[in-house]
Design a protein around this motif. Sequence first.
Motif, mmCIF file in Angstrom:
data_model
loop_
_atom_site.group_PDB
_atom_site.id
_atom_site.type_symbol
_atom_site.label_atom_id
_atom_site.label_comp_id
_atom_site.label_asym_id
_atom_site.label_seq_id
_atom_site.Cartn_x
_atom_site.Cartn_y
_atom_site.Cartn_z
ATOM 1 N N CYS A 53 32.939 33.324 50.830
ATOM 2 C CA CYS A 53 33.959 32.463 50.234
ATOM 3 C C CYS A 53 35.161 33.306 49.812
ATOM 4 C CB CYS A 53 33.393 31.726 49.026
ATOM 5 S SG CYS A 53 34.619 30.724 48.154
ATOM 6 N N ALA A 54 36.331 32.937 50.304
ATOM 7 C CA ALA A 54 37.540 33.703 50.008
ATOM 8 C C ALA A 54 37.848 33.741 48.525
ATOM 9 C CB ALA A 54 38.734 33.098 50.763
ATOM 10 N N TYR A 55 37.390 32.720 47.789
ATOM 11 C CA TYR A 55 37.708 32.657 46.367
ATOM 12 C C TYR A 55 36.746 33.479 45.520
ATOM 13 C CZ TYR A 55 40.441 28.870 48.232
ATOM 14 O OH TYR A 55 41.311 28.130 48.996
ATOM 15 N N ARG A 56 35.695 33.995 46.129
ATOM 16 C CA ARG A 56 34.682 34.697 45.346
ATOM 17 C C ARG A 56 34.370 36.099 45.843
ATOM 18 N NH1 ARG A 56 34.243 29.364 45.203
ATOM 19 N NH2 ARG A 56 33.791 28.414 43.196
ATOM 20 N N ILE A 57 34.987 36.525 46.942
ATOM 21 C CA ILE A 57 34.776 37.885 47.417
ATOM 22 C C ILE A 57 35.844 38.799 46.827
ATOM 23 C CG2 ILE A 57 33.631 37.225 49.555
ATOM 24 C CD1 ILE A 57 36.247 37.568 51.026
ATOM 25 N N ASP A 58 35.511 40.063 46.705
ATOM 26 C CA ASP A 58 36.456 41.029 46.150
ATOM 27 C C ASP A 58 37.649 41.218 47.079
ATOM 28 O OD1 ASP A 58 34.907 41.497 43.903
ATOM 29 O OD2 ASP A 58 33.763 43.101 44.872
ATOM 30 N N GLY A 59 38.816 41.462 46.489
ATOM 31 C CA GLY A 59 39.990 41.846 47.253
ATOM 32 C C GLY A 59 40.773 40.710 47.862
ATOM 33 N N TYR A 60 40.477 39.475 47.474
ATOM 34 C CA TYR A 60 41.188 38.352 48.091
ATOM 35 C C TYR A 60 42.050 37.594 47.091
ATOM 36 C CZ TYR A 60 41.814 35.495 52.265
ATOM 37 O OH TYR A 60 42.349 34.891 53.373
ATOM 38 N N THR A 61 41.455 37.137 46.008
ATOM 39 C CA THR A 61 42.238 36.441 44.988
ATOM 40 C C THR A 61 42.422 37.340 43.770
ATOM 41 O OG1 THR A 61 40.272 35.460 44.001
ATOM 42 C CG2 THR A 61 41.376 34.200 45.716
ATOM 43 N N GLU A 62 43.405 36.988 42.938
ATOM 44 C CA GLU A 62 43.707 37.801 41.762
ATOM 45 C C GLU A 62 43.381 37.096 40.457
ATOM 46 O OE1 GLU A 62 47.530 40.226 43.543
ATOM 47 O OE2 GLU A 62 47.707 38.104 43.033
ATOM 48 N N PHE A 63 43.476 35.774 40.426
ATOM 49 C CA PHE A 63 43.149 35.093 39.184
ATOM 50 C C PHE A 63 42.396 33.798 39.426
ATOM 51 C CE2 PHE A 63 46.970 32.628 40.036
ATOM 52 C CZ PHE A 63 47.936 33.547 40.359
ATOM 53 N N PHE A 64 41.408 33.869 40.291
ATOM 54 C CA PHE A 64 40.526 32.712 40.458
ATOM 55 C C PHE A 64 39.422 32.742 39.413
ATOM 56 C CE2 PHE A 64 36.881 30.449 42.248
ATOM 57 C CZ PHE A 64 37.469 29.227 42.507
ATOM 58 N N ALA A 65 38.820 33.923 39.190
ATOM 59 C CA ALA A 65 37.703 34.036 38.271
ATOM 60 C C ALA A 65 38.160 33.869 36.823
ATOM 61 C CB ALA A 65 37.007 35.385 38.450
ATOM 62 N N GLU A 66 37.225 33.446 35.981
ATOM 63 C CA GLU A 66 37.465 33.323 34.542
ATOM 64 C C GLU A 66 36.788 34.483 33.819
ATOM 65 O OE1 GLU A 66 37.660 28.579 33.581
ATOM 66 O OE2 GLU A 66 35.699 29.519 33.759
ATOM 67 N N LYS A 67 37.379 34.896 32.715
ATOM 68 C CA LYS A 67 36.766 35.934 31.898
ATOM 69 C C LYS A 67 35.786 35.316 30.906
ATOM 70 C CE LYS A 67 39.975 39.820 31.984
ATOM 71 N NZ LYS A 67 40.772 40.770 31.166
ATOM 72 N N ARG A 68 34.597 35.896 30.842
ATOM 73 C CA ARG A 68 33.626 35.508 29.828
ATOM 74 C C ARG A 68 33.993 36.168 28.499
ATOM 75 N NH1 ARG A 68 30.168 36.837 34.315
ATOM 76 N NH2 ARG A 68 29.124 34.999 35.183
ATOM 77 N N PRO A 69 33.395 35.720 27.409
ATOM 78 C CA PRO A 69 33.683 36.337 26.108
ATOM 79 C C PRO A 69 33.432 37.842 26.070
ATOM 80 C CG PRO A 69 32.547 34.255 25.790
ATOM 81 C CD PRO A 69 32.539 34.527 27.265
ATOM 82 N N ASP A 70 32.473 38.320 26.883
ATOM 83 C CA ASP A 70 32.180 39.758 26.882
ATOM 84 C C ASP A 70 33.095 40.548 27.821
ATOM 85 O OD1 ASP A 70 31.279 39.038 29.368
ATOM 86 O OD2 ASP A 70 29.189 39.657 29.058
ATOM 87 N N GLY A 71 34.066 39.869 28.450
ATOM 88 C CA GLY A 71 35.023 40.560 29.312
ATOM 89 C C GLY A 71 34.652 40.589 30.772
ATOM 90 N N THR A 72 33.418 40.220 31.126
ATOM 91 C CA THR A 72 33.019 40.176 32.529
ATOM 92 C C THR A 72 33.609 38.933 33.182
ATOM 93 O OG1 THR A 72 30.966 39.024 31.978
ATOM 94 C CG2 THR A 72 30.900 41.436 32.058
ATOM 95 N N LEU A 73 33.582 38.918 34.510
ATOM 96 C CA LEU A 73 34.202 37.825 35.245
ATOM 97 C C LEU A 73 33.186 36.791 35.706
ATOM 98 C CD1 LEU A 73 36.787 39.711 37.497
ATOM 99 C CD2 LEU A 73 37.211 38.476 35.369
ATOM 100 N N ARG A 74 33.524 35.533 35.548
ATOM 101 C CA ARG A 74 32.749 34.435 36.111
ATOM 102 C C ARG A 74 33.432 34.012 37.403
ATOM 103 N NH1 ARG A 74 33.303 30.705 32.345
ATOM 104 N NH2 ARG A 74 31.293 30.919 31.301
ATOM 105 N N ARG A 75 32.767 34.275 38.526
ATOM 106 C CA ARG A 75 33.377 33.987 39.821
ATOM 107 C C ARG A 75 33.171 32.539 40.252
ATOM 108 N NH1 ARG A 75 35.421 38.323 42.261
ATOM 109 N NH2 ARG A 75 34.786 40.370 41.533
#
Length: 370
Positions: A53-75
């Motif tokens: 999925c283009a929206y969930r693989i590295d190197g394709y989108t820049e701000f699709f994922a959301e940040k969790r409270p701990d700073g990690t990304l929710r893809r």
Amino acid sequence: MIGWYHMPENVYRDDKILMHLDRLHALRLSRVPAPIHVHFVPSDKCNQNCNFCAYRIDGYTEFFAEKRPDGTLRRNPHRMMPYEKARGILSDCAKMGVKAIEFTGGGEPTVHPHCAGLMNYARSLGMETALVTNGWKMGEDIRAALLSATWVRISLDCATPDTYQKERRVPGTVLAEVLENIKALVAARNKAQSSLVIGIGYVITEDNWQEVIRGVELARDLGVDNIRLSAVFQAQNASYFDGFGEDAARRCRMAVTLSTDTFRVINNFDLRFGELLQGSPEFKRCPFQTLVPYIGADLNVYRCCVMSYRKRGLVASLANQTLEQLWTSEEYRQDYLNFDARGCERCQFLDRNRTINRFIDMDIPHGAFV
């Protein structure tokens, strides 16, 4: 040039734009016409997690994922377009003269609790509708809405439960549920004598290329109208296919022979590979972005599906303005005129942009004498 690569003829017609001469004339005068059709994304959340999925693989989108409270990304962000805002955007589309709405992702459109209602609303406004879905939640309400739609494409991308599970990272048993939903849709379409065109999507990846023939046979046996074969778009461009691209292309060409009078195999693999092989466009002007924009569930308007959720693709937010206000603004017209497509890493609409640009740049003397 890679020796095995050749461009297929007339896979998806790039001259369909000639059916919309009013839009072409507006572009020729450096105006911004109303879109012809809109990619409409009601949900960024998906019930699957495809590894290509283009929206969930590295190197394709820049701000699709959301940040969790701990700073990690929710893809798999939990964004959904608010219902009333979605209706407002669709109303704006109809008012502006948009002809068709393609419900797509982002995420999975049918995850949105009002997906069927929004499809019905778009039809009530006089626009054609289409749906791109993984088919898992294609229940009775979605099937009923589809009976008045123009087309639907269900993404399978496999022929076996094992490949389905590996690529989509869901239990392999889900494939059987999807196939039953497709059969139910075909039966409902046939019973209602609807003109809905039912298609299957098969995106060629390193995990599924070896079973493409079986995938086409599976689609044919389901009673659908077509299957579209295409090459996965990803950050590696054509080099992704090193080592298996030639064999994959050969199998896709062989698959075309499985077409019948009632079932068509659309081999789009070579066309998509050619776009990846070229990389950046050779033209500066990108008129296609004005004709088929992408509206994300984050309420941002993007230039196209390939550039969505990227800074380069971002046009503006609709959170505090209507689509019509944006489209008729001088700021947007200048944004379109100043955009340089040569900065894009890849373009999925090369031939369509070339066709439109030829018309815009046409300066032939004695044009009345044809």
